[in-house]
Design a protein around this motif. Structure first.
Motif, PDB file in Angstrom:
ATOM      1  N   ASP A 179       0.835  -1.207   0.000  1.00  0.00           N
ATOM      2  CA  ASP A 179       0.000   0.000   0.000  1.00  0.00           C
ATOM      3  C   ASP A 179       0.866   1.252   0.000  1.00  0.00           C
ATOM      4  N   SER A 180       1.925   1.242   0.811  1.00  0.00           N
ATOM      5  CA  SER A 180       2.781   2.423   0.879  1.00  0.00           C
ATOM      6  C   SER A 180       3.555   2.625  -0.418  1.00  0.00           C
TER       7      SER A 180
ATOM      8  N   TYR B  32       2.538   1.720  -3.497  1.00  0.00           N
ATOM      9  CA  TYR B  32       1.619   2.191  -4.529  1.00  0.00           C
ATOM     10  C   TYR B  32       1.088   3.591  -4.233  1.00  0.00           C
ATOM     11  N   ALA B  33       1.080   3.982  -2.971  1.00  0.00           N
ATOM     12  CA  ALA B  33       0.563   5.293  -2.608  1.00  0.00           C
ATOM     13  C   ALA B  33       1.641   6.385  -2.688  1.00  0.00           C
TER      14      ALA B  33
ATOM     15  N   GLU C 172       4.126   9.101  -3.808  1.00  0.00           N
ATOM     16  CA  GLU C 172       4.098  10.041  -4.930  1.00  0.00           C
ATOM     17  C   GLU C 172       5.355   9.883  -5.759  1.00  0.00           C
TER      18      GLU C 172
END
Length: 61
Positions: free
Chosen positions: A40-41, A43-44, A46
């Motif tokens: 998750d981190s 893909y999240a 920036e």
């Protein structure tokens, strides 16, 4: 009351509940949960580029 009075399903459900309490209370996470959080981190984040329709990843310029 004897343990024979309880079904195997009841005993397994009770064991799961009791074994999960310290983990929930102390915030422990399973390896699977840690890996999901890591993904998750990633893909999240920036600037990681985007995933093209063919599945290849484009890096930021």
């Amino acid at each position: 009351m004897s343990i024979e009075a309880f079904s195997a399903e009841y005993i397994l459900a009770a064991a799961d509940e009791l074994n999960g309490r310290p983990r929930k209370k102390l915030g422990y996470r399973t390896p699977e949960e840690l890996f999901d959080e890591f993904l998750d981190s990633v893909y999240a984040a920036e600037g990681c580029g985007s995933i093209a329709q063919d599945g290849s990843q484009r890096l930021p310029s």
